[in-house]
Scaffold this motif. Structure first.
Motif, PDB file in Angstrom:
ATOM      1  N   ASN A 228      -1.851  -6.102   3.851  1.00 47.51           N
ATOM      2  CA  ASN A 228      -2.735  -6.278   5.007  1.00 47.51           C
ATOM      3  C   ASN A 228      -2.643  -5.102   5.971  1.00 47.51           C
ATOM      4  OD1 ASN A 228      -4.003  -9.035   4.828  1.00 47.51           O
ATOM      5  ND2 ASN A 228      -1.845  -9.600   4.564  1.00 47.51           N
ATOM      6  N   VAL A 229      -1.601  -4.277   5.832  1.00 44.65           N
ATOM      7  CA  VAL A 229      -1.408  -3.131   6.721  1.00 44.65           C
ATOM      8  C   VAL A 229      -1.802  -1.857   5.974  1.00 44.65           C
ATOM      9  CG1 VAL A 229       0.240  -1.827   8.109  1.00 44.65           C
ATOM     10  CG2 VAL A 229       0.473  -4.305   7.892  1.00 44.65           C
ATOM     11  N   GLU A 230      -2.838  -1.201   6.452  1.00 49.85           N
ATOM     12  CA  GLU A 230      -3.258   0.063   5.862  1.00 49.85           C
ATOM     13  C   GLU A 230      -2.470   1.214   6.480  1.00 49.85           C
ATOM     14  OE1 GLU A 230      -7.465   0.551   6.079  1.00 49.85           O
ATOM     15  OE2 GLU A 230      -7.892  -1.228   4.857  1.00 49.85           O
ATOM     16  N   LEU A 231      -2.395   2.317   5.765  1.00 51.87           N
ATOM     17  CA  LEU A 231      -1.651   3.482   6.228  1.00 51.87           C
ATOM     18  C   LEU A 231      -2.113   3.906   7.630  1.00 51.87           C
ATOM     19  CD1 LEU A 231       0.409   5.720   5.576  1.00 51.87           C
ATOM     20  CD2 LEU A 231      -1.482   7.019   4.556  1.00 51.87           C
ATOM     21  N   GLY A 232      -1.156   3.967   8.560  1.00 52.29           N
ATOM     22  CA  GLY A 232      -1.435   4.426   9.918  1.00 52.29           C
ATOM     23  C   GLY A 232      -1.900   3.358  10.881  1.00 52.29           C
ATOM     24  N   ASP A 233      -2.018   2.126  10.434  1.00 55.06           N
ATOM     25  CA  ASP A 233      -2.523   1.047  11.293  1.00 55.06           C
ATOM     26  C   ASP A 233      -1.355   0.406  12.055  1.00 55.06           C
ATOM     27  OD1 ASP A 233      -3.722  -1.120  12.515  1.00 55.06           O
ATOM     28  OD2 ASP A 233      -4.857  -1.744  10.747  1.00 55.06           O
ATOM     29  N   CYS A 234      -1.043   0.979  13.211  1.00 54.79           N
ATOM     30  CA  CYS A 234       0.068   0.497  14.030  1.00 54.79           C
ATOM     31  C   CYS A 234      -0.134  -0.955  14.439  1.00 54.79           C
ATOM     32  CB  CYS A 234       0.215   1.386  15.264  1.00 54.79           C
ATOM     33  SG  CYS A 234       1.314   0.727  16.545  1.00 54.79           S
ATOM     34  N   GLU A 235      -1.334  -1.292  14.901  1.00 57.48           N
ATOM     35  CA  GLU A 235      -1.593  -2.638  15.402  1.00 57.48           C
ATOM     36  C   GLU A 235      -1.335  -3.689  14.331  1.00 57.48           C
ATOM     37  OE1 GLU A 235      -5.208  -5.266  17.487  1.00 57.48           O
ATOM     38  OE2 GLU A 235      -5.495  -3.138  16.996  1.00 57.48           O
ATOM     39  N   ALA A 236      -1.806  -3.452  13.125  1.00 56.42           N
ATOM     40  CA  ALA A 236      -1.598  -4.421  12.043  1.00 56.42           C
ATOM     41  C   ALA A 236      -0.120  -4.560  11.704  1.00 56.42           C
ATOM     42  CB  ALA A 236      -2.395  -4.003  10.812  1.00 56.42           C
TER      43      ALA A 236
ATOM     44  N   ASN B 104       0.813  -1.221   0.000  1.00 50.45           N
ATOM     45  CA  ASN B 104       0.000   0.000   0.000  1.00 50.45           C
ATOM     46  C   ASN B 104       0.847   1.271   0.000  1.00 50.45           C
ATOM     47  OD1 ASN B 104      -2.458  -1.415   0.079  1.00 50.45           O
ATOM     48  ND2 ASN B 104      -2.400  -1.564   2.316  1.00 50.45           N
ATOM     49  N   TYR B 105       0.250   2.306  -0.472  1.00 49.36           N
ATOM     50  CA  TYR B 105       0.841   3.638  -0.530  1.00 49.36           C
ATOM     51  C   TYR B 105       1.328   4.097   0.846  1.00 49.36           C
ATOM     52  CZ  TYR B 105       0.787   8.712  -1.723  1.00 49.36           C
ATOM     53  OH  TYR B 105       1.093  10.030  -1.945  1.00 49.36           O
ATOM     54  N   GLU B 106       2.598   4.498   0.928  1.00 47.60           N
ATOM     55  CA  GLU B 106       3.236   5.141   2.077  1.00 47.60           C
ATOM     56  C   GLU B 106       3.473   4.249   3.289  1.00 47.60           C
ATOM     57  OE1 GLU B 106       1.047   8.813   2.798  1.00 47.60           O
ATOM     58  OE2 GLU B 106       2.389   9.876   1.423  1.00 47.60           O
ATOM     59  N   VAL B 107       3.376   2.925   3.145  1.00 48.99           N
ATOM     60  CA  VAL B 107       3.753   2.039   4.246  1.00 48.99           C
ATOM     61  C   VAL B 107       5.159   1.500   3.985  1.00 48.99           C
ATOM     62  CG1 VAL B 107       1.367   1.439   4.742  1.00 48.99           C
ATOM     63  CG2 VAL B 107       2.730  -0.054   3.253  1.00 48.99           C
ATOM     64  N   VAL B 108       5.788   0.986   5.031  1.00 44.74           N
ATOM     65  CA  VAL B 108       7.206   0.620   4.984  1.00 44.74           C
ATOM     66  C   VAL B 108       7.406  -0.833   5.399  1.00 44.74           C
ATOM     67  CG1 VAL B 108       9.479   1.046   6.008  1.00 44.74           C
ATOM     68  CG2 VAL B 108       7.959   2.976   5.502  1.00 44.74           C
ATOM     69  N   GLY B 109       7.887  -1.677   4.504  1.00 45.95           N
ATOM     70  CA  GLY B 109       8.282  -3.033   4.865  1.00 45.95           C
ATOM     71  C   GLY B 109       7.169  -3.909   5.399  1.00 45.95           C
ATOM     72  N   VAL B 110       5.946  -3.672   4.949  1.00 47.41           N
ATOM     73  CA  VAL B 110       4.800  -4.509   5.320  1.00 47.41           C
ATOM     74  C   VAL B 110       3.969  -4.753   4.070  1.00 47.41           C
ATOM     75  CG1 VAL B 110       4.653  -3.804   7.745  1.00 47.41           C
ATOM     76  CG2 VAL B 110       3.485  -2.440   6.000  1.00 47.41           C
ATOM     77  N   ASP B 111       3.118  -5.795   4.095  1.00 50.44           N
ATOM     78  CA  ASP B 111       2.335  -6.093   2.900  1.00 50.44           C
ATOM     79  C   ASP B 111       0.991  -5.373   2.928  1.00 50.44           C
ATOM     80  OD1 ASP B 111       0.563  -7.610   4.464  1.00 50.44           O
ATOM     81  OD2 ASP B 111       1.394  -9.548   3.832  1.00 50.44           O
TER      82      ASP B 111
END
Length: 522
Positions: free
Chosen positions: A122-130, A113-120
Motif C-alpha cells: 500500500n506504500v509506494e516509493l517516496g510516499d511518506c504519508e502512506a 514494493n521495490y526500495e521500501v522498508v518495513g511496509v506493505d
C-alpha cells in the motif's frame, strides 16, 4: 583371503592414482545415502534463531566461492546443512528486486514494493504519508521475538541503517532516507531510519547492534586514518548525535551498556556485564575484507562481530534472535569485482562456522540464505582444478580468451570492447591483465553505472528445529513464517489469544494427513 588381497590392491591403486572412476562415485553416493537415511526431523521448539543473509549471494556466487576456497569438491559452512529450499525473490511491483524489499519479505513475512522498508504494497516509493499509516506497517521477527521476551540483535558489515538491516526495526517509504539529509521536504513528517533505530520500538530494545554508519548516526563526523567519508551514503547534518541519544536512553533505563568503535574496544567487551552493545566501526560501510585494517584501531571481521554478539545474547534465559548480514558480497558484485565477492562469501562462511561452534542446533534454528542474485555467471569450459578467477578458453568467434567468471551488466571498469582508429570494435584480451586481482573488474556484456541485481531464485539452507520446513520452491516471505512457527512467536504464539490458531490448524492438517494418506494408499 584371496578376495581380501584383491580388494586391498584395488584400494591401493585408487589411493595412488586418485582416479574418479565408477567405484569412486558409487562410494561417495553411498556415503551420502547413509547420512541422509540416518537423519531425523527436529520438531522441538526453537529457543533461538539465527538468520544469515548473504546479500547478493547468488547460486553461482556460492559455487564460485566454494571452488575459490577449496576446490570443486569442497563445501562452504551451510552446504553441510541437511535441509535446503529455493526462494522466489520478485517484488510486488518488480521482477528484479532490491535489498530493502526482499529483507522486508525475509524478516516480516510480507512481500512489498521495490526500495521500501518495513511496509506493505500500500506504500509506494517516496510516499511518506502512506508510510505513517500503521495498518501498512510490517513488523519483523525482531519485534515478535521481543514480545516473547527474547533478546535480539543484528550484525552487518554495511551501515546499520542500510537496506537489509533497516526492515528489522524501521517503517519507511524510501530506503535512502537513512538520515535527514536525503529526505525531501515532502517527507518532513517522517522519521529517518537512523532515528527509528534509536528512538522507536523495536529498535531501542535491540540488545546488540554492530556495523558501520557513523556518519548517518552522528552529524558532522570527519574522516579517520582508516575510515573515509562514504560519499555515496547519507551524511547527517541536523546536529543530532544519535549515538549519544542511544547512551542516554540506556542510562535512563538503568541498563548495562557499552559503545565500541574499533578492534581493540571489541576485544575488551565483557559479555557477562553488558546487556546492550552498540558497535559502530566505520563512517560508512566496514571496509572490504581484503583491505580492512586489522590493527587495534581498525575494523573487525564479520566473524569477530558475530562471535561477540552471540556471547552477549546467549546470556538470555528466554532465548535470542540474531540476524547476520554479509553485505559486502553485494557491494563487490555491483562493482564487478568477482575476487572481492568470492572472498567476502568465504568470510561469510567463516562467520557461519564460528556460530556453529558456539550453538546447539538441538534448540537453535540456523538459516542461511540470500536476498537476491547478481549478474555474475560461470562460463564454459575451464579445466577441472583451474583458478575460478582465471581464463576459461579462447572464443571460437574472435579468438580472444575470456574468463570463467563474467557479468551480464557492469560499470565503466567492466568495458569489454575497445574501438580502434579505423572504427573496428575489438574485445579486450583479459589474459593481459591479472584477472585474480582484487581490483580487477570482470568483463560485462552491457555497460551501465554498475552491475545490477539478478532476478533469479536463491537457495535457503537450514539446520535445527523445524529446518525441514524448507523443502521445496517457496516464496521469499515464507522464511519469516517458518521462523515464527518454529519459535512459537508472532502469528504462531500460543500465549497470545487467537495468534496460536494458525499453528493448531497447521498441526491438525499434518496429523490428519498422516492418518488418512496411508489408508488411501493401501
Amino acid at each position: 583371503m584371496k578376495c581380501f588381497v584383491v580388494y586391498f590392491l584395488v584400494c591401493c591403486v585408487q589411493f595412488l592414482t586418485a582416479i574418479e572412476d565408477s567405484w569412486h562415485w558409487r562410494k561417495q553416493a553411498n556415503k551420502e545415502l547413509e547420512e541422509s537415511l540416518s537423519y531425523r526431523w527436529n520438531v522441538k521448539k526453537a529457543k533461538n534463531v539465527i538468520l544469515f543473509v548473504g546479500d547478493g549471494m547468488s547460486p553461482d556466487t556460492i559455487t564460485a566461492s566454494r571452488i575459490y576456497h577449496g576446490g570443486e569438491t569442497s563445501r562452504l559452512a551451510w552446504e553441510h546443512f541437511p535441509h535446503i529450499g529455493i526462494l522466489k525473490t520478485y517484488n510486488t511491483n518488480k521482477q528484479v528486486p532490491d535489498s530493502a524489499s526482499t529483507a522486508t519479505a525475509l524478516f516480516g513475512g510480507v512481500k512489498t514494493n521495490y526500495e521500501v522498508v518495513g511496509v506493505d504494497a500500500n506504500v509506494e516509493l517516496g510516499d511518506c504519508e502512506a508510510s505513517l499509516n500503521e495498518n501498512y506497517h510490517v513488523d519483523s521477527f525482531i519485534a515478535w521475538a521481543q514480545a516473547a521476551g527474547k533478546a535480539t540483535g543484528f550484525v552487518t558489515n554495511t551501515r546499520v541503517t542500510h537496506a537489509t538491516p533497516a526492515p528489522l526495526y524501521a517503517h519507511c517509504a524510501d530506503r535512502r532516507w537513512e538520515c535527514e539529509s536525503k529526505m525531501p521536504r515532502s517527507a518532513a513528517a517522517c522519521k529517518d531510519i537512523a532515528r527509528q533505530l534509536v528512538e522507536d520500538e523495536p529498535g531501542r530494545n535491540i540488545r546488540v547492534i554492530m556495523g558501520g554508519g557513523r556518519q548517518v548516526m552522528k552529524s558532522n563526523v570527519s574522516a579517520g586514518e582508516f575510515d573515509p567519508i562514504d560519499r555515496w551514503a547519507c551524511y547527517r547534518k541536523d546536529g543530532r548525535d544519535l549515538i549519544d541519544d542511544w547512551i542516554k536512553d540506556k542510562s535512563r533505563r538503568n541498563l548495562a551498556y557499552s559503545v565500541i568503535q574499533n578492534n581493540d574496544e571489541l576485544s575488551r567487551v565483557d559479555a557477562d556485564s553488558v546487556d546492550y552493545l552498540l558497535g559502530i566501526f566505520a563512517n560508512g560501510h566496514i571496509a572490504m575484507d581484503w583491505e580492512r585494517e586489522r590493527g587495534p584501531k581498525g575494523q573487525p571481521s564479520l566473524e569477530e562481530m558475530t562471535v561477540t554478539a552471540l556471547r552477549v545474547l546467549q546470556r538470555s534465559t528466554q532465548g535470542y534472535f540474531l540476524m547476520v548480514e554479509g553485505g559486502m558480497i553485494d557491494y563487490a558484485h555491483h562493482r564487478g569485482h568477482a575476487a572481492q565477492a568470492l572472498l567476502e562469501t568465504v568470510r561469510f562462511s567463516d562467520a557461519v562456522n564460528a556460530t556453529l561452534r558456539m550453538v546447539n542446533t538441538d534448540d537453535t534454528l540456523v538459516i542461511v540464505t540470500s536476498d537476491h542474485t547478481h549478474s555474475m555467471s560461470i562460463n564454459g569450459y575451464s579445466a577441472r582444478g583451474a583458478s575460478i578467477l582465471g581464463i576459461a578458453q579462447k572464443s571460437k568467434h574472435d579468438g580472444i580468451p575470456y574468463t570463467t567468471l563474467s557479468y551480464s551488466t557492469g560499470g565503466p571498469n567492466s568495458v569489454a570492447y575497445t574501438v580502434s582508429a579505423d572504427g573496428k570494435a575489438m574485445r579486450n584480451d583479459p589474459s593481459e591483465s591479472n584477472t585474480s586481482d582484487f581490483s580487477y573488474s570482470q568483463q560485462a556484456t552491457i555497460i551501465s553505472d554498475e552491475a545490477h541485481h539478478g532476478g533469479g531464485d536463491v537457495a535457503v539452507y537450514a539446520i535445527g528445529p523445524y529446518a525441514h520446513l524448507f523443502h521445496s520452491v517457496h516464496e521469499q516471505n515464507y522464511v519469516a513464517h517458518v521462523i515464527a512457527y518454529a519459535a512459537n512467536i508472532g502469528d504462531y504464539d500460543d500465549n497470545i489469544p487467537n495468534s496460536g490458531i494458525l499453528r493448531h490448524i497447521l498441526t491438525a492438517i499434518v496429523l490428519c494427513g498422516s492418518l488418512i494418506l496411508p489408508a488411501l494408499i493401501a
